[in-house]
Design a protein around this motif. Structure first.
Motif, short mmCIF file in Angstrom:
data_model
loop_
_atom_site.label_atom_id
_atom_site.label_comp_id
_atom_site.label_asym_id
_atom_site.label_seq_id
_atom_site.Cartn_x
_atom_site.Cartn_y
_atom_site.Cartn_z
N LEU A 158 17.55 62.43 79.09
CA LEU A 158 17.41 61.01 79.42
C LEU A 158 18.49 60.50 80.38
O LEU A 158 18.19 59.66 81.23
N PRO A 159 19.75 60.97 80.31
CA PRO A 159 20.71 60.50 81.32
C PRO A 159 20.30 60.83 82.75
O PRO A 159 20.48 60.01 83.66
N VAL A 160 19.73 62.02 82.98
CA VAL A 160 19.36 62.37 84.36
C VAL A 160 18.15 61.56 84.81
O VAL A 160 18.05 61.17 85.99
N LEU A 161 17.24 61.23 83.90
CA LEU A 161 16.13 60.35 84.28
C LEU A 161 16.63 58.93 84.54
O LEU A 161 16.12 58.24 85.43
N GLN A 162 17.61 58.50 83.79
CA GLN A 162 18.25 57.22 84.08
C GLN A 162 18.88 57.25 85.47
O GLN A 162 18.73 56.30 86.26
N ALA A 163 19.57 58.34 85.78
CA ALA A 163 20.22 58.47 87.10
C ALA A 163 19.20 58.46 88.22
O ALA A 163 19.47 57.95 89.32
N VAL A 282 26.63 59.68 75.40
CA VAL A 282 27.11 58.36 75.83
C VAL A 282 27.86 58.48 77.15
O VAL A 282 27.68 57.68 78.08
N GLY A 283 28.69 59.51 77.27
CA GLY A 283 29.41 59.74 78.52
C GLY A 283 28.47 60.03 79.67
O GLY A 283 28.68 59.56 80.80
N ALA A 284 27.42 60.80 79.42
CA ALA A 284 26.46 61.12 80.48
C ALA A 284 25.68 59.89 80.92
O ALA A 284 25.43 59.70 82.12
N HIS A 285 25.30 59.04 79.97
CA HIS A 285 24.62 57.80 80.34
C HIS A 285 25.54 56.89 81.15
O HIS A 285 25.09 56.23 82.10
N ARG A 286 26.81 56.86 80.80
CA ARG A 286 27.75 56.06 81.58
C ARG A 286 27.89 56.63 83.00
O ARG A 286 27.95 55.88 83.98
N GLN A 287 27.92 57.95 83.14
CA GLN A 287 27.96 58.57 84.46
C GLN A 287 26.72 58.20 85.28
O GLN A 287 26.82 57.91 86.48
N ALA A 288 25.57 58.19 84.64
CA ALA A 288 24.34 57.80 85.34
C ALA A 288 24.44 56.36 85.84
O ALA A 288 24.05 56.06 86.98
N GLY A 295 26.51 61.69 89.66
CA GLY A 295 27.32 61.83 88.46
C GLY A 295 27.17 63.18 87.80
O GLY A 295 26.53 64.10 88.31
N THR A 296 27.74 63.28 86.60
CA THR A 296 27.70 64.51 85.81
C THR A 296 27.00 64.23 84.49
O THR A 296 27.39 63.31 83.76
N GLY A 297 25.98 65.02 84.20
CA GLY A 297 25.26 64.89 82.94
C GLY A 297 25.72 65.92 81.93
O GLY A 297 26.80 66.51 82.06
N PRO A 304 28.92 70.20 80.49
CA PRO A 304 28.74 69.27 81.62
C PRO A 304 28.03 69.95 82.78
O PRO A 304 28.32 71.10 83.12
N VAL A 305 27.07 69.23 83.37
CA VAL A 305 26.27 69.76 84.48
C VAL A 305 26.06 68.63 85.49
O VAL A 305 25.74 67.51 85.11
N PRO A 306 26.25 68.89 86.79
CA PRO A 306 25.94 67.85 87.79
C PRO A 306 24.52 67.34 87.64
O PRO A 306 23.59 68.12 87.37
N MET A 307 24.35 66.03 87.81
CA MET A 307 23.03 65.42 87.62
C MET A 307 21.97 66.07 88.49
O MET A 307 20.84 66.31 88.03
N LEU A 308 22.28 66.35 89.74
CA LEU A 308 21.28 66.94 90.62
C LEU A 308 20.82 68.30 90.12
O LEU A 308 19.64 68.64 90.19
N ARG A 309 21.76 69.09 89.62
CA ARG A 309 21.37 70.39 89.08
C ARG A 309 20.51 70.21 87.83
O ARG A 309 19.52 70.92 87.62
#
Length: 372
Positions: A158-163, A282-288, A295-297, A304-309
């Protein structure tokens, strides 16, 4: 699980969308509390598909449950264009903007006992920083136990979809130095955050406790990023900003459905779920919210993984489900287009760089909102 070997044992999931739009005065571009006027007009055509939201400057437009991308897109476009036409008759623009770019202070709460009770319960968090609007996706038909099983497995995705869907870098006449001001505001409301991993019995106990303790007024105030609907046989996903490009909304829904098909199959087979912790999520959603796809998901294993990856991994994981629904080619094309043009937040910043005016951003969003 290879794509050629995959075959879902479930009937196709339906899709439903709720989009929260803002109304802006045609001349000043300031948010306009004319929702009742617009609803009285367009409600004769859309009926229950259009309704009030928390702020008097907002309208929510919904689709009916649909099975295909074409039907989903058609309903989204029709709902937007009909509501926008009613907005023009009320001398205002319909904006698929997740924040009030040029807002009035204080924003006006919609009349009604429930909205006033929520405002009193949440306090200054409700009215202190302007309006915001999300896009919610309903996946169905699922009973509550199925919806909860899916919710637990969706958490790291869900953080990457938010991003992917960030669309609120400006609010109240200011650059907020983020990609989603809506998300940063909304996370301060009670229960907003990653959904806990629960079975049906655990859900009932926790939901009752939150009401009894006064954390929320009722179950409709469960604002987890994924929650089983209390009145529909669906799982509702609540991470996305509302976006002006209708194809971005369709893309979000199709990606979620494709992924859900795969994850539900894994749950049926007893495969282990993700182990990412609440704190990591929570940290990943904040990054998004801060950085969007830059950001980093966090992966399902908690790394930790870069959002694009992660986004490309999400597409890979979703591919078997997208093939089942016949949407893989369409999703690949839509995703490529979004990555080329940028997220909604990046498009807003591009307009500002070209024109230097927040009013021009409002006009660009209004144009994109009704484009078919």
């Amino acid at each position: 699980m290879t794509r050629t070997a995959f075959a879902s044992r479930r009937p196709p999931l339906t899709l439903g969308i709720e989009e929260e739009f803002l109304l802006a005065d045609r001349r000043s571009r300031l948010t306009a509390p004319r929702a009742d006027q617009v609803l009285a007009d367009v409600g004769a055509v859309l009926g229950p598909r259009v309704q009030n939201e928390f702020f008097a400057t907002q309208v929510e437009v919904c689709t009916e449950p649909v099975a295909t991308a074409a039907d989903l897109r058609r309903q989204l476009v029709d709902g937007r264009q009909l509501t926008a036409a009613a907005g023009l008759r009320a001398d205002c623009l319909l904006l698929a903007s997740a924040s009030a770019i040029l807002g009035r202070r204080p924003p006006q709460i919609t009349e009604g006992d429930r909205y006033r009770m929520i405002a009193d319960h949440v306090g200054p968090l409700a009215t202190g920083s302007g309006e915001f609007g999300g896009c919610h996706v309903h996946l169905g038909s699922l009973d509550k136990s199925e919806a909860l099983a899916l919710s637990g497995r969706l958490r790291p995705w869900l953080p990457v979809l938010q991003a992917l869907m960030v669309n609120s870098p400006f609010a109240d006449g200011r650059d907020r130095n983020c990609a989603s001001w809506r998300a940063l505001r909304y996370e301060r409301w009670p229960t907003v955050g990653p959904a806990p991993v629960l079975d049906e019995a655990g859900y009932e106990v926790l939901a009752d406790r939150l009401v009894t303790e006064g954390t929320i007024l009722d179950r409709r105030m469960l604002y987890w990023y994924a929650r089983p609907s209390e009145h529909l046989p669906t799982l509702e996903i609540r991470v996305a900003d509302v976006n002006a490009e209708v194809d971005d909304t369709v893309l979000l829904a199709l990606l979620l459905r494709g992924l859900a098909v795969v994850l539900l199959d894994e749950a049926d087979r007893g495969s282990p779920g993700p182990v990412a912790t609440d704190a990591q999520l929570v940290g990943a959603h904040r990054q998004a919210a801060l950085h969007g796809l830059r950001g980093t998901g966090v992966g399902p294993d908690g790394a930790p993984v870069p959002m694009l990856r992660l986004l490309h991994e999400l597409l890979r994981r979703s591919a078997p489900g997208l093939e089942v629904t016949g949407d893989l080619g369409l999703v690949s094309t839509m995703l490529g287009g979004l990555l080329t043009s940028g997220t909604g937040a990046e498009r807003q910043r591009a307009v500002q760089r070209r024109h230097g005016s927040l009013g021009d951003i409002v006009d660009d969003l209004a144009r994109r909102t009704v484009a078919g």
